[in-house]
Design a protein around this motif. Structure first.
Motif, PDB file in Angstrom:
ATOM      1  N   TYR A   1      10.266  10.986 -18.673  1.00  0.00           N
ATOM      2  CA  TYR A   1      10.207  10.595 -20.238  1.00  0.00           C
ATOM      3  C   TYR A   1       8.833  11.162 -20.113  1.00  0.00           C
ATOM      4  O   TYR A   1       8.423  10.959 -21.793  1.00  0.00           O
ATOM      5  N   GLU A   2       8.505  12.647 -19.517  1.00  0.00           N
ATOM      6  CA  GLU A   2       7.890  12.992 -20.060  1.00  0.00           C
ATOM      7  C   GLU A   2       8.306  13.956 -21.648  1.00  0.00           C
ATOM      8  O   GLU A   2       9.368  13.795 -21.979  1.00  0.00           O
ATOM      9  N   GLY A   3       7.688  13.999 -22.752  1.00  0.00           N
ATOM     10  CA  GLY A   3       7.611  14.568 -24.124  1.00  0.00           C
ATOM     11  C   GLY A   3       8.500  13.806 -25.244  1.00  0.00           C
ATOM     12  O   GLY A   3       8.833  13.653 -26.376  1.00  0.00           O
ATOM     13  N   GLY A   4       8.696  12.390 -24.416  1.00  0.00           N
ATOM     14  CA  GLY A   4       9.300  11.258 -25.399  1.00  0.00           C
ATOM     15  C   GLY A   4       7.493  10.049 -26.199  1.00  0.00           C
ATOM     16  O   GLY A   4       6.750  10.254 -25.688  1.00  0.00           O
ATOM     17  N   LYS A   5       8.276  10.791 -27.078  1.00  0.00           N
ATOM     18  CA  LYS A   5       7.120   9.334 -27.856  1.00  0.00           C
ATOM     19  C   LYS A   5       8.056   8.244 -28.602  1.00  0.00           C
ATOM     20  O   LYS A   5       8.541   7.664 -29.002  1.00  0.00           O
TER      21      LYS A   5
ATOM     22  N   LYS B   1      14.092   2.632 -27.950  1.00  0.00           N
ATOM     23  CA  LYS B   1      15.291   2.272 -26.627  1.00  0.00           C
ATOM     24  C   LYS B   1      14.477   3.329 -25.022  1.00  0.00           C
ATOM     25  O   LYS B   1      14.535   4.677 -25.684  1.00  0.00           O
ATOM     26  N   ILE B   2      14.792   2.510 -23.762  1.00  0.00           N
ATOM     27  CA  ILE B   2      14.970   3.321 -22.947  1.00  0.00           C
ATOM     28  C   ILE B   2      15.380   3.093 -21.553  1.00  0.00           C
ATOM     29  O   ILE B   2      15.661   2.147 -21.733  1.00  0.00           O
ATOM     30  N   TYR B   3      15.727   4.293 -20.951  1.00  0.00           N
ATOM     31  CA  TYR B   3      16.558   3.574 -19.690  1.00  0.00           C
ATOM     32  C   TYR B   3      15.046   3.348 -18.107  1.00  0.00           C
ATOM     33  O   TYR B   3      14.660   4.835 -17.649  1.00  0.00           O
ATOM     34  N   HIS B   4      15.448   2.463 -18.366  1.00  0.00           N
ATOM     35  CA  HIS B   4      13.760   2.064 -17.415  1.00  0.00           C
ATOM     36  C   HIS B   4      14.271   0.652 -16.476  1.00  0.00           C
ATOM     37  O   HIS B   4      14.826  -0.013 -17.245  1.00  0.00           O
ATOM     38  N   PRO B   5      14.338   0.972 -15.429  1.00  0.00           N
ATOM     39  CA  PRO B   5      14.290  -0.339 -14.282  1.00  0.00           C
ATOM     40  C   PRO B   5      13.039  -1.846 -14.389  1.00  0.00           C
ATOM     41  O   PRO B   5      14.094  -2.495 -14.294  1.00  0.00           O
ATOM     42  N   ASN B   6      12.437  -1.380 -14.981  1.00  0.00           N
ATOM     43  CA  ASN B   6      11.389  -2.201 -15.316  1.00  0.00           C
ATOM     44  C   ASN B   6      10.822  -3.043 -17.006  1.00  0.00           C
ATOM     45  O   ASN B   6      10.791  -3.532 -17.280  1.00  0.00           O
ATOM     46  N   ILE B   7      12.584  -2.365 -17.661  1.00  0.00           N
ATOM     47  CA  ILE B   7      12.507  -2.689 -19.153  1.00  0.00           C
ATOM     48  C   ILE B   7      13.938  -3.125 -19.414  1.00  0.00           C
ATOM     49  O   ILE B   7      14.634  -2.247 -19.273  1.00  0.00           O
TER      50      ILE B   7
ATOM     51  N   THR C   1      19.857  10.480 -16.720  1.00  0.00           N
ATOM     52  CA  THR C   1      20.512   9.281 -17.746  1.00  0.00           C
ATOM     53  C   THR C   1      18.764   9.022 -18.445  1.00  0.00           C
ATOM     54  O   THR C   1      19.370   9.198 -19.890  1.00  0.00           O
ATOM     55  N   ALA C   2      18.041   8.921 -18.102  1.00  0.00           N
ATOM     56  CA  ALA C   2      16.658   8.201 -18.607  1.00  0.00           C
ATOM     57  C   ALA C   2      15.631   9.681 -19.218  1.00  0.00           C
ATOM     58  O   ALA C   2      15.253   9.561 -20.321  1.00  0.00           O
ATOM     59  N   LYS C   3      16.574  10.752 -18.915  1.00  0.00           N
ATOM     60  CA  LYS C   3      15.844  12.000 -19.697  1.00  0.00           C
ATOM     61  C   LYS C   3      17.042  12.027 -20.992  1.00  0.00           C
ATOM     62  O   LYS C   3      16.555  12.617 -21.292  1.00  0.00           O
ATOM     63  N   GLN C   4      18.025  12.010 -20.467  1.00  0.00           N
ATOM     64  CA  GLN C   4      18.770  11.748 -21.684  1.00  0.00           C
ATOM     65  C   GLN C   4      18.229  11.487 -22.647  1.00  0.00           C
ATOM     66  O   GLN C   4      18.973  11.145 -24.145  1.00  0.00           O
ATOM     67  N   TRP C   5      18.875   9.809 -22.640  1.00  0.00           N
ATOM     68  CA  TRP C   5      18.139   8.804 -23.242  1.00  0.00           C
ATOM     69  C   TRP C   5      16.269   8.813 -24.012  1.00  0.00           C
ATOM     70  O   TRP C   5      16.436   8.214 -25.055  1.00  0.00           O
TER      71      TRP C   5
ATOM     72  N   GLU D   1      15.639  12.109 -24.070  1.00  0.00           N
ATOM     73  CA  GLU D   1      15.556  13.010 -26.069  1.00  0.00           C
ATOM     74  C   GLU D   1      16.248  12.114 -26.909  1.00  0.00           C
ATOM     75  O   GLU D   1      16.219  13.064 -27.801  1.00  0.00           O
ATOM     76  N   THR D   2      17.492  11.318 -26.644  1.00  0.00           N
ATOM     77  CA  THR D   2      18.498  11.141 -27.495  1.00  0.00           C
ATOM     78  C   THR D   2      17.113   9.830 -28.600  1.00  0.00           C
ATOM     79  O   THR D   2      17.002   9.937 -30.001  1.00  0.00           O
ATOM     80  N   TYR D   3      16.284   8.618 -28.220  1.00  0.00           N
ATOM     81  CA  TYR D   3      16.081   8.550 -28.751  1.00  0.00           C
ATOM     82  C   TYR D   3      14.013   8.127 -28.914  1.00  0.00           C
ATOM     83  O   TYR D   3      13.784   7.406 -30.046  1.00  0.00           O
ATOM     84  N   ALA D   4      13.095   9.092 -28.736  1.00  0.00           N
ATOM     85  CA  ALA D   4      12.687   8.981 -28.558  1.00  0.00           C
ATOM     86  C   ALA D   4      11.711  10.841 -28.434  1.00  0.00           C
ATOM     87  O   ALA D   4      10.988  10.635 -28.057  1.00  0.00           O
ATOM     88  N   VAL D   5      12.170  11.235 -29.082  1.00  0.00           N
ATOM     89  CA  VAL D   5      11.838  12.287 -29.705  1.00  0.00           C
ATOM     90  C   VAL D   5      12.220  12.476 -31.166  1.00  0.00           C
ATOM     91  O   VAL D   5      12.423  11.795 -31.576  1.00  0.00           O
TER      92      VAL D   5
END
Length: 116
Positions: free
Chosen positions: A14-18, A41-47, A106-110, A112-116
């Motif tokens: 999730y580094e670099g994401g806002k 939107k975030i790819y995380h098992p606890n969210i 996948t979490a990195k891709q998400w 980059e796609t949704y949190a940048v």
């Protein structure tokens, strides 16, 4: 409200994401925990896909002595250390358990796609 980029651990997917969050303080706050959810939107098992967060300080371990800052630090820690053994998003947790490297990818891709 959003989590500043600098608080997410280096090396985290999730580094670099806002990430934008919604914080709701109920009328009986601080006796009752605030409601917090991810708007980003975030790819995380606890969210889960609705942004709801599985975090003990937002539920059973809530204390009126806790502050919003403490909640944000707990969310930061959750982003640094996903816990697929206590999931809210079961499919993501299964992916994390079965192929952690692919889940991180996948979490990195998400991010980059949704949190940048």
């Amino acid at each position: 409200m959003s989590l500043p980029k600098r608080i997410i651990r280096v090396g985290s997917p999730y580094e670099g994401g806002k990430f934008k969050l919604e914080l709701f303080l109920p009328d009986d706050y601080p006796m009752v925990a605030p409601k917090v959810r991810f708007l980003t939107k975030i790819y995380h098992p606890n969210i889960d896909r609705l942004g709801r967060i599985c975090l003990d300080v937002l539920k059973a371990n809530w204390s009126p002595a806790l502050q919003v800052r403490t909640i944000l630090l707990s969310i930061q820690a959750l982003l640094s250390s996903p816990n697929p053994d206590d999931p809210l998003a079961n499919e993501v947790a299964e992916d994390w358990k079965n192929d952690e490297q692919n889940a991180i990818k996948t979490a990195k891709q998400w991010t980059e796609t949704y949190a940048v």
